[in-house]
Design a protein around this motif. Sequence first.
Motif, PDB file in Angstrom:
ATOM      1  N   ALA A  92       0.834  -1.203   0.000  1.00  0.00           N
ATOM      2  CA  ALA A  92       0.000   0.000   0.000  1.00  0.00           C
ATOM      3  C   ALA A  92       0.872   1.257   0.000  1.00  0.00           C
ATOM      4  O   ALA A  92       0.571   2.250  -0.664  1.00  0.00           O
ATOM      5  CB  ALA A  92      -0.921  -0.002   1.215  1.00  0.00           C
ATOM      6  N   PHE A  93       1.970   1.185   0.723  1.00  0.00           N
ATOM      7  CA  PHE A  93       2.908   2.314   0.790  1.00  0.00           C
ATOM      8  C   PHE A  93       3.462   2.641  -0.603  1.00  0.00           C
ATOM      9  O   PHE A  93       3.661   3.807  -0.957  1.00  0.00           O
ATOM     10  CB  PHE A  93       4.043   1.960   1.749  1.00  0.00           C
ATOM     11  CG  PHE A  93       5.153   2.979   1.812  1.00  0.00           C
ATOM     12  CD1 PHE A  93       5.049   4.071   2.657  1.00  0.00           C
ATOM     13  CD2 PHE A  93       6.293   2.841   1.034  1.00  0.00           C
ATOM     14  CE1 PHE A  93       6.078   5.012   2.728  1.00  0.00           C
ATOM     15  CE2 PHE A  93       7.320   3.781   1.100  1.00  0.00           C
ATOM     16  CZ  PHE A  93       7.203   4.864   1.943  1.00  0.00           C
ATOM     17  N   LEU A  94       3.700   1.592  -1.404  1.00  0.00           N
ATOM     18  CA  LEU A  94       4.292   1.771  -2.728  1.00  0.00           C
ATOM     19  C   LEU A  94       3.255   2.016  -3.818  1.00  0.00           C
ATOM     20  O   LEU A  94       3.608   2.311  -4.957  1.00  0.00           O
ATOM     21  CB  LEU A  94       5.119   0.529  -3.090  1.00  0.00           C
ATOM     22  CG  LEU A  94       6.323   0.239  -2.187  1.00  0.00           C
ATOM     23  CD1 LEU A  94       6.881  -1.144  -2.481  1.00  0.00           C
ATOM     24  CD2 LEU A  94       7.385   1.294  -2.371  1.00  0.00           C
ATOM     25  N   ASP A  95       1.981   1.854  -3.497  1.00  0.00           N
ATOM     26  CA  ASP A  95       0.912   1.960  -4.487  1.00  0.00           C
ATOM     27  C   ASP A  95       0.465   3.415  -4.662  1.00  0.00           C
ATOM     28  O   ASP A  95      -0.009   4.043  -3.712  1.00  0.00           O
ATOM     29  CB  ASP A  95      -0.272   1.099  -4.034  1.00  0.00           C
ATOM     30  CG  ASP A  95      -1.377   1.036  -5.086  1.00  0.00           C
ATOM     31  OD1 ASP A  95      -1.240   1.708  -6.127  1.00  0.00           O
ATOM     32  OD2 ASP A  95      -2.362   0.311  -4.859  1.00  0.00           O
ATOM     33  N   PRO A  96       0.600   3.970  -5.870  1.00  0.00           N
ATOM     34  CA  PRO A  96       0.178   5.358  -6.106  1.00  0.00           C
ATOM     35  C   PRO A  96      -1.303   5.595  -5.810  1.00  0.00           C
ATOM     36  O   PRO A  96      -1.726   6.716  -5.547  1.00  0.00           O
ATOM     37  CB  PRO A  96       0.477   5.579  -7.592  1.00  0.00           C
ATOM     38  CG  PRO A  96       1.492   4.538  -7.934  1.00  0.00           C
ATOM     39  CD  PRO A  96       1.182   3.357  -7.069  1.00  0.00           C
ATOM     40  N   ALA A  97      -2.098   4.526  -5.843  1.00  0.00           N
ATOM     41  CA  ALA A  97      -3.538   4.669  -5.609  1.00  0.00           C
ATOM     42  C   ALA A  97      -3.886   4.740  -4.119  1.00  0.00           C
ATOM     43  O   ALA A  97      -5.052   4.887  -3.770  1.00  0.00           O
ATOM     44  CB  ALA A  97      -4.283   3.501  -6.252  1.00  0.00           C
ATOM     45  N   ASN A  98      -2.880   4.628  -3.264  1.00  0.00           N
ATOM     46  CA  ASN A  98      -3.124   4.681  -1.817  1.00  0.00           C
ATOM     47  C   ASN A  98      -2.344   5.833  -1.177  1.00  0.00           C
ATOM     48  O   ASN A  98      -1.399   5.614  -0.419  1.00  0.00           O
ATOM     49  CB  ASN A  98      -2.710   3.366  -1.145  1.00  0.00           C
ATOM     50  CG  ASN A  98      -3.680   2.244  -1.422  1.00  0.00           C
ATOM     51  OD1 ASN A  98      -4.725   2.143  -0.810  1.00  0.00           O
ATOM     52  ND2 ASN A  98      -3.322   1.399  -2.386  1.00  0.00           N
ATOM     53  N   PRO A  99      -2.697   7.078  -1.510  1.00  0.00           N
ATOM     54  CA  PRO A  99      -1.936   8.228  -0.998  1.00  0.00           C
ATOM     55  C   PRO A  99      -1.925   8.297   0.522  1.00  0.00           C
ATOM     56  O   PRO A  99      -1.002   8.871   1.110  1.00  0.00           O
ATOM     57  CB  PRO A  99      -2.669   9.435  -1.608  1.00  0.00           C
ATOM     58  CG  PRO A  99      -4.045   8.927  -1.932  1.00  0.00           C
ATOM     59  CD  PRO A  99      -3.857   7.499  -2.327  1.00  0.00           C
ATOM     60  N   ALA A 100      -2.906   7.724   1.169  1.00  0.00           N
ATOM     61  CA  ALA A 100      -2.957   7.787   2.632  1.00  0.00           C
ATOM     62  C   ALA A 100      -1.804   7.025   3.273  1.00  0.00           C
ATOM     63  O   ALA A 100      -1.449   7.282   4.422  1.00  0.00           O
ATOM     64  CB  ALA A 100      -4.283   7.217   3.130  1.00  0.00           C
ATOM     65  N   TYR A 101      -1.207   6.109   2.517  1.00  0.00           N
ATOM     66  CA  TYR A 101      -0.143   5.283   3.075  1.00  0.00           C
ATOM     67  C   TYR A 101       1.248   5.779   2.674  1.00  0.00           C
ATOM     68  O   TYR A 101       2.243   5.178   3.043  1.00  0.00           O
ATOM     69  CB  TYR A 101      -0.308   3.826   2.625  1.00  0.00           C
ATOM     70  CG  TYR A 101      -1.402   3.098   3.354  1.00  0.00           C
ATOM     71  CD1 TYR A 101      -1.139   2.399   4.521  1.00  0.00           C
ATOM     72  CD2 TYR A 101      -2.715   3.113   2.868  1.00  0.00           C
ATOM     73  CE1 TYR A 101      -2.155   1.728   5.194  1.00  0.00           C
ATOM     74  CE2 TYR A 101      -3.737   2.447   3.528  1.00  0.00           C
ATOM     75  CZ  TYR A 101      -3.448   1.756   4.689  1.00  0.00           C
ATOM     76  OH  TYR A 101      -4.445   1.095   5.361  1.00  0.00           O
ATOM     77  N   HIS A 102       1.327   6.866   1.898  1.00  0.00           N
ATOM     78  CA  HIS A 102       2.607   7.323   1.391  1.00  0.00           C
ATOM     79  C   HIS A 102       3.370   8.121   2.449  1.00  0.00           C
ATOM     80  O   HIS A 102       3.760   9.268   2.238  1.00  0.00           O
ATOM     81  CB  HIS A 102       2.418   8.170   0.123  1.00  0.00           C
ATOM     82  CG  HIS A 102       1.844   7.369  -0.999  1.00  0.00           C
ATOM     83  ND1 HIS A 102       1.511   7.911  -2.211  1.00  0.00           N
ATOM     84  CD2 HIS A 102       1.545   6.053  -1.100  1.00  0.00           C
ATOM     85  CE1 HIS A 102       1.023   6.975  -3.002  1.00  0.00           C
ATOM     86  NE2 HIS A 102       1.035   5.838  -2.348  1.00  0.00           N
ATOM     87  N   SER A 103       3.580   7.519   3.581  1.00  0.00           N
ATOM     88  CA  SER A 103       4.298   8.169   4.669  1.00  0.00           C
ATOM     89  C   SER A 103       4.944   7.119   5.547  1.00  0.00           C
ATOM     90  O   SER A 103       4.325   6.104   5.885  1.00  0.00           O
ATOM     91  CB  SER A 103       3.335   9.025   5.505  1.00  0.00           C
ATOM     92  OG  SER A 103       3.950   9.421   6.718  1.00  0.00           O
ATOM     93  N   TYR A 104       6.211   7.362   5.910  1.00  0.00           N
ATOM     94  CA  TYR A 104       6.876   6.428   6.811  1.00  0.00           C
ATOM     95  C   TYR A 104       6.250   6.487   8.195  1.00  0.00           C
ATOM     96  O   TYR A 104       6.411   5.566   8.992  1.00  0.00           O
ATOM     97  CB  TYR A 104       8.379   6.732   6.879  1.00  0.00           C
ATOM     98  CG  TYR A 104       9.112   6.287   5.632  1.00  0.00           C
ATOM     99  CD1 TYR A 104       9.383   4.941   5.412  1.00  0.00           C
ATOM    100  CD2 TYR A 104       9.513   7.207   4.667  1.00  0.00           C
ATOM    101  CE1 TYR A 104      10.042   4.527   4.262  1.00  0.00           C
ATOM    102  CE2 TYR A 104      10.170   6.802   3.525  1.00  0.00           C
ATOM    103  CZ  TYR A 104      10.441   5.456   3.332  1.00  0.00           C
ATOM    104  OH  TYR A 104      11.090   5.050   2.194  1.00  0.00           O
ATOM    105  N   GLY A 105       5.510   7.564   8.466  1.00  0.00           N
ATOM    106  CA  GLY A 105       4.804   7.653   9.734  1.00  0.00           C
ATOM    107  C   GLY A 105       3.761   6.556   9.863  1.00  0.00           C
ATOM    108  O   GLY A 105       3.520   6.023  10.955  1.00  0.00           O
ATOM    109  N   THR A 106       3.142   6.206   8.730  1.00  0.00           N
ATOM    110  CA  THR A 106       2.169   5.117   8.727  1.00  0.00           C
ATOM    111  C   THR A 106       2.840   3.799   9.081  1.00  0.00           C
ATOM    112  O   THR A 106       2.305   2.992   9.841  1.00  0.00           O
ATOM    113  CB  THR A 106       1.497   5.004   7.345  1.00  0.00           C
ATOM    114  OG1 THR A 106       0.913   6.253   7.003  1.00  0.00           O
ATOM    115  CG2 THR A 106       0.431   3.921   7.344  1.00  0.00           C
ATOM    116  N   ILE A 107       4.026   3.585   8.530  1.00  0.00           N
ATOM    117  CA  ILE A 107       4.777   2.364   8.829  1.00  0.00           C
ATOM    118  C   ILE A 107       5.134   2.323  10.310  1.00  0.00           C
ATOM    119  O   ILE A 107       5.001   1.288  10.973  1.00  0.00           O
ATOM    120  CB  ILE A 107       6.057   2.289   7.973  1.00  0.00           C
ATOM    121  CG1 ILE A 107       5.726   2.338   6.479  1.00  0.00           C
ATOM    122  CG2 ILE A 107       6.851   1.030   8.312  1.00  0.00           C
ATOM    123  CD1 ILE A 107       4.960   1.148   5.958  1.00  0.00           C
TER     124      ILE A 107
END
Length: 407
Positions: free
Chosen positions: A83-98
């Motif tokens: 999800a982090f790498l998926d452009p369709a999931n902008p909500a996950y594009h953060s290391y804070g989520t990880i």
Amino acid sequence: MNVGKILSDLLESSGFAGLFQNGGWQNAVMIVIACVLLYLGIVKKFEPLLLVGIAFGCLLVNVSYFMNLTEADALYHPNLWNAFLDPANPAYHSYGTILKEGGFLDILYIGVKLGLYPSLIFMGVGAMTDFGPLIARPSSLILGAAAQFGVFFAFFGANFLGFTGAQAASIGIIGGADGPTAIYLTTKLAPELLGAIAIAAYSYMALIPMIQPPIMKLMTTKKERTVVMTQARAVSKTEKIIFPIVVTIFCVLLLPSTAPLIGCLMLGNLWRECGVTERLSDTVQNALMNIITVFLGISVGATMAGTSFLTAQTLYIVVLGLLAFCFSTVGGLAVGKIMYKVSGGKINPLIGSAGVSAVPMAARVSQIEGQKANPRNFLLMHAMGPNVAGVIGSAIAAGFLLSVFGG
């Protein structure tokens, strides 16, 4: 109190029950593979410093999938990273989520994904490497470049088998015989293949004493193997200090994407050679190198979850990795034979096989095979020139592939 019911509930809630649910057999197979890798690392001493950590990381991630029969308790979450790498999931594009939703191994893996661990490993390698033999005989750079032939052979082979350009580039770099470089490039281009590529790279590096000698004997004559090379010139301290500075400027300007690897490699070497930073050089060679090796091994092993590792792609990668190593050796030896002819028989072509960047193992293999042909042969220092040139060559090859496929 119903003891039978209590024991039944305990068994159902344990990880053992997961062996028979939701594809648990795949994780069970990976646990067996992890134990085999531990055996190879501990008993057979196949690259133990990294292979033991990788194997135990693999063990941890697959055992953790059986915790309470839910992935939520796992130490590593492939779906979260996807999800982090998926452009369709902008909500996950953060290391804070990880950091918030990930497990212990997810957090360690951030250092791999950022390219931090491989770069710091390169810094330690630079601090431990003497570039004197390369400086004394600059023609070694040609052998180091020739030994990257396997990289591009495997790249085209992977393309033929249906891998994407980015995946093929990541598979091809196995031929450079440089584990940190393979990990660095793969995390940038094809992180889904990281586990298989890392295992292939480090396994074949450990098997160099078995892989290279038959090829060396096949491609060279007894007369060529007996050539005794003259001692190279002495290299001054000034040359050793200037070398990492010049290489950094040239390589980074030529391929800016090589900056993390080449920059760290040469900074480590400058600390070694400049004579005023002994404490830093010692720290990088020992304490820092050991710490990063721990984190890198466990993190890479964490990517070997059963669902993503047990695929036909993994088998292709293992085969292509072996071919890449073989053809890199062939490339170095072929150019070594040309240099033998051009020099009038003064250069032993065996040193060409050391152009792969497995330092100093490949150079030792050249030394051993040379002494088998002629007990008076001492090729180690001559082979170290192509060997360290191979480190630079593999980093440049990775930078080239990253600039082409990194988007």
